[in-house]
Design an enzyme around this catalytic site. Sequence first.
Site, PDB file in Angstrom:
ATOM      1  N   SER A  15       0.831  -1.203   0.000  1.00 15.67           N
ATOM      2  CA  SER A  15       0.000   0.000   0.000  1.00 15.67           C
ATOM      3  C   SER A  15       0.872   1.262   0.000  1.00 15.67           C
ATOM      4  CB  SER A  15      -0.892   0.009   1.239  1.00 15.67           C
ATOM      5  OG  SER A  15      -0.077  -0.036   2.395  1.00 15.67           O
ATOM      6  N   CYS A  77       2.515  -6.902   1.765  1.00 17.93           N
ATOM      7  CA  CYS A  77       1.622  -6.127   2.620  1.00 17.93           C
ATOM      8  C   CYS A  77       0.719  -7.134   3.334  1.00 17.93           C
ATOM      9  CB  CYS A  77       0.787  -5.201   1.738  1.00 17.93           C
ATOM     10  SG  CYS A  77      -0.495  -4.285   2.610  1.00 17.93           S
ATOM     11  N   GLU A 163       4.680   6.337   7.702  1.00 19.76           N
ATOM     12  CA  GLU A 163       4.455   7.002   6.408  1.00 19.76           C
ATOM     13  C   GLU A 163       4.833   8.486   6.470  1.00 19.76           C
ATOM     14  OE1 GLU A 163       2.751   5.902   3.235  1.00 19.76           O
ATOM     15  OE2 GLU A 163       3.532   4.001   3.962  1.00 19.76           O
TER      16      GLU A 163
HETATM   17  N1  DGL Z   1       2.313  -2.388   5.173  1.00 21.09           N
HETATM   18  C1  DGL Z   1       0.989  -2.863   5.251  1.00 21.09           C
HETATM   19  C2  DGL Z   1       0.906  -4.185   5.969  1.00 21.09           C
HETATM   20  O1  DGL Z   1       1.858  -4.937   5.999  1.00 21.09           O
HETATM   21  C3  DGL Z   1      -0.081  -1.973   5.817  1.00 21.09           C
HETATM   22  C4  DGL Z   1      -0.008  -0.541   5.641  1.00 21.09           C
HETATM   23  C5  DGL Z   1      -1.373   0.095   5.467  1.00 21.09           C
HETATM   24  O2  DGL Z   1      -2.155   0.160   6.413  1.00 21.09           O
HETATM   25  O3  DGL Z   1      -1.586   0.523   4.356  1.00 21.09           O
HETATM   26  O4  DGL Z   1      -0.130  -4.498   6.513  1.00 21.09           O
END
Ligand code: DGL
Length: 280
Positions: A15, A77, A163
């Site tokens: 994401s 992700c 982020e």
């Molecule tokens: N990096 C994502 C994960 O491993 C989540 C980040 C998001 O909430 O977009 O869940």
Amino acid sequence: MSLTSSLGPIGVFDSGYGGLTILSEIRRQLPQYDYIYLGDNARSPYGTRSFDVINDFTLQAVKYLFAEGCPLVILACNTASAKALREIQQHYLPISDDPTRRVLGVIRPTVEAISEYTKTKHVGVVATPGTVSSHSYATEIGKLFPEVVVKEQACPMWVPLVEYGESDKPGADYFVRRYTEELIEADPEIDTLILGCTHYPLLRPKIREALPESVQLISQGELVATSLADYLQRHPEMECRLSQGGGISYRTTECPDKFEELASIFTGTEVDAVRVKLGS
Ligand code: DGL
């Protein structure tokens, strides 16, 4: 990267920036292949979105990477793996124009490793609200290690901290302590904590500091990379479709300048990115 027409790169999707922690480890273990990294930064975070929306966005990303010639896509992700992987594998791939392409996630390779860590058989999982509400970790752990007690803890503020480049700033301490304390209070026997979100390795020093020393942390990068290397060994029909130029191309749905700045913090190197649009 120079590709022949029949060979393609490995697609790595997240994401936002978190998947870069997985990509770095994959490239360290498998430097010979070409890669396209796609971050849907314009629409992240996914972790607080509904099931249907995460499904739609993830499918758009997978279609994009397929159209760019990737025979294999890694959902780097947890939220996308928890909410969209099964749907894509079971309902999209079989009717797509090339059902031999593959999409793999990050949850299963992480879960497979826990028996090497936990002695108390009490495991904690910190993740986004989306991943926690899917109970994918508890379900997968229950299938492989039914004797293990799992406590999942949603940490909605952690992805925004990462982020926005705040992961190593003093302000992050409050939210790191808040969620880790809640988890350990709920189950003091936890001796292993899965960082079930690819953004969280950036918070690792603070998470480490906030937890009792007896709790071991599991980050996913190395586990996912090792599992991918193993997968490619077991699937020569996929391995021979991958181009081997050692190249990397970064794509983002946000403004490339912003992506390049933050992505270089994750990768520790300069990053050139291209903006792309994801459609249906
Ligand atoms: N990096 C994502 C994960 O491993 C989540 C980040 C998001 O909430 O977009 O869940």
